[in-house]
Enzyme design. Sequence first.
Site, PDB file in Angstrom:
ATOM      1  N   SER A 143       0.801  -1.225   0.000  1.00  0.00           N
ATOM      2  CA  SER A 143       0.000   0.000   0.000  1.00  0.00           C
ATOM      3  C   SER A 143       0.830   1.269   0.000  1.00  0.00           C
ATOM      4  O   SER A 143       0.440   2.263  -0.609  1.00  0.00           O
ATOM      5  CB  SER A 143      -0.930   0.010   1.203  1.00  0.00           C
ATOM      6  OG  SER A 143      -0.195  -0.002   2.406  1.00  0.00           O
ATOM      7  N   HIS A 186      -4.964  -3.374  -2.359  1.00  0.00           N
ATOM      8  CA  HIS A 186      -4.611  -2.403  -3.410  1.00  0.00           C
ATOM      9  C   HIS A 186      -4.449  -3.049  -4.776  1.00  0.00           C
ATOM     10  O   HIS A 186      -4.163  -2.364  -5.756  1.00  0.00           O
ATOM     11  CB  HIS A 186      -3.341  -1.638  -3.006  1.00  0.00           C
ATOM     12  CG  HIS A 186      -3.579  -0.841  -1.772  1.00  0.00           C
ATOM     13  ND1 HIS A 186      -4.087   0.438  -1.804  1.00  0.00           N
ATOM     14  CD2 HIS A 186      -3.473  -1.177  -0.467  1.00  0.00           C
ATOM     15  CE1 HIS A 186      -4.260   0.858  -0.562  1.00  0.00           C
ATOM     16  NE2 HIS A 186      -3.892  -0.094   0.269  1.00  0.00           N
ATOM     17  N   LYS A 192     -11.756   0.513  -2.057  1.00  0.00           N
ATOM     18  CA  LYS A 192     -10.657   1.191  -2.763  1.00  0.00           C
ATOM     19  C   LYS A 192     -11.009   1.192  -4.257  1.00  0.00           C
ATOM     20  O   LYS A 192     -11.889   1.962  -4.656  1.00  0.00           O
ATOM     21  CB  LYS A 192      -9.339   0.520  -2.415  1.00  0.00           C
ATOM     22  CG  LYS A 192      -9.067   0.588  -0.889  1.00  0.00           C
ATOM     23  CD  LYS A 192      -7.732   0.045  -0.512  1.00  0.00           C
ATOM     24  CE  LYS A 192      -7.607  -0.252   0.973  1.00  0.00           C
ATOM     25  NZ  LYS A 192      -7.777   0.886   1.874  1.00  0.00           N
TER      26      LYS A 192
HETATM   27  C1  LIG Z   1      -3.134  -3.225   2.765  1.00  0.00           C
HETATM   28  C2  LIG Z   1      -4.399  -2.860   3.468  1.00  0.00           C
HETATM   29  N1  LIG Z   1      -5.089  -3.822   4.107  1.00  0.00           N
HETATM   30  C3  LIG Z   1      -6.225  -3.539   4.755  1.00  0.00           C
HETATM   31  C4  LIG Z   1      -6.726  -2.260   4.797  1.00  0.00           C
HETATM   32  C5  LIG Z   1      -7.991  -2.001   5.541  1.00  0.00           C
HETATM   33  O1  LIG Z   1      -9.095  -1.986   4.708  1.00  0.00           O
HETATM   34  P1  LIG Z   1     -10.387  -1.122   5.057  1.00  0.00           P
HETATM   35  O2  LIG Z   1     -10.104   0.284   4.648  1.00  0.00           O
HETATM   36  O3  LIG Z   1     -11.490  -1.771   4.313  1.00  0.00           O
HETATM   37  O4  LIG Z   1     -10.564  -1.240   6.551  1.00  0.00           O
HETATM   38  C6  LIG Z   1      -6.039  -1.228   4.130  1.00  0.00           C
HETATM   39  C7  LIG Z   1      -6.484   0.175   4.080  1.00  0.00           C
HETATM   40  O5  LIG Z   1      -7.345   0.720   4.573  1.00  0.00           O
HETATM   41  C8  LIG Z   1      -4.851  -1.539   3.468  1.00  0.00           C
HETATM   42  O6  LIG Z   1      -4.151  -0.570   2.845  1.00  0.00           O
END
Ligand SMILES: Cc1ncc(COP(=O)(O)O)c(C=O)c1O
Length: 385
Positions: free
Chosen positions: A179, A207, A238
């Site tokens: 990310s 991502h 996303k």
């Molecule tokens: C790599 C990664 N995993 C999990 C999440 C969490 O997802 P969510 O925004 O749906 O809570 C994010 C970002 O928010 C992320 O960048």
Amino acid sequence: MGANFVERELERLKETGLYRKLRRVEGDQGPTLVLGGREVINFSSNNYLGLANHPALGEAAKAAIDRYGCGSGASRLISGNMTLHEELESKIAEFKGTEAALVFNSGFQVNTGVVSTLVSEGDAVFSDALNHASIVDGCRLSRAKAAVYAHLDMNHLEGELKRSSSARRKLIVTESLFSMDGDEAPLADIVRLAEKHGAMVMVDEAHATGIYEPDGAGLVAKLGLGEGVFVQMGTLGKALGGFGAYIAGSNALRDLLINRCRSFIFTTSLPPAVMAMGIAAIDLVRKEPQRRKALSDNAERLRAGLRDLGYLLGVSSRQILPLMVGDVNRCMELSQRLLERGVFAHGIRPPTVPPGTSRLRITLMATHTRSQLDKTLRVFKEAKD
Ligand SMILES: Cc1ncc(COP(=O)(O)O)c(C=O)c1O
């Protein structure tokens, strides 16, 4: 007074340049945003394919509200398991090529809940050093022995697997497209090591979903590694433009999580409108490959332009461009200079990234126009110190 620490903590954050404030976006989420009454070009969003304000998602949400109402009223295991939750799960499983899928309220809840369901005391979890905070918290919550291996370092991972050979269960967990760095995990090597050492693999495609050829299902699907990956997770918030998250895997995994995963069980389920947006988004992602192409062309154009200007970019081949600055204050100053000139590229600093690696995390959208990118490069030229 017991709460004095609050002011002291805030003071400390300000002194070290780590104090954060919320910014208010007026209007919708697009390639431009209105911030503080001014329109700026947006390079700080995960709305990679431009679906967050796509009319098809809005229409689907409205139709779901008309038919099923607004709230779900309860958790999935009580009375909150509605038709659209199951429809979305079938759609995700088909998209990912797995037996089953299970929707969660957020990706944060997937990672904390799933890691801590799969491993516990007496087990070992192997986690890339740059994994997302939610994975880190899942490892902590699990009480399994956590081995953090150097970013992408397969020798280090194998050493840790050997060292934990007596663990009851082993789980390797990694992001696929990272990310904050935009680089890719060597998934084929990870699957091979997992097979050799008897470990499960969990891949976070937060991502990557919507991004990779041939149809946006993710890097695991692109590489044909579905058989070797026990849990694929992704988010609906996303590239898919809505909200929520999911796992994709076997029927048995889905069943275990329904029975054991606390972040799935003890929370009100997502409302029908959110499920309908997810279904509409997956249809669009599959039907409109031109969005992926536009995103990748935009990323290439900006990457080449920034390199020509002498900016240092990390190793990334996709839509996330880490422009490395290092020092926290210099990073936030560069972000501010860009913002004053109409370009919003958020500075990312510790604890989101390791100390000394503050950066601008520049994210492209399929819907950025050529003239927006040209203007952005002019602004980056002016803002260089
Ligand atoms: C790599 C990664 N995993 C999990 C999440 C969490 O997802 P969510 O925004 O749906 O809570 C994010 C970002 O928010 C992320 O960048």
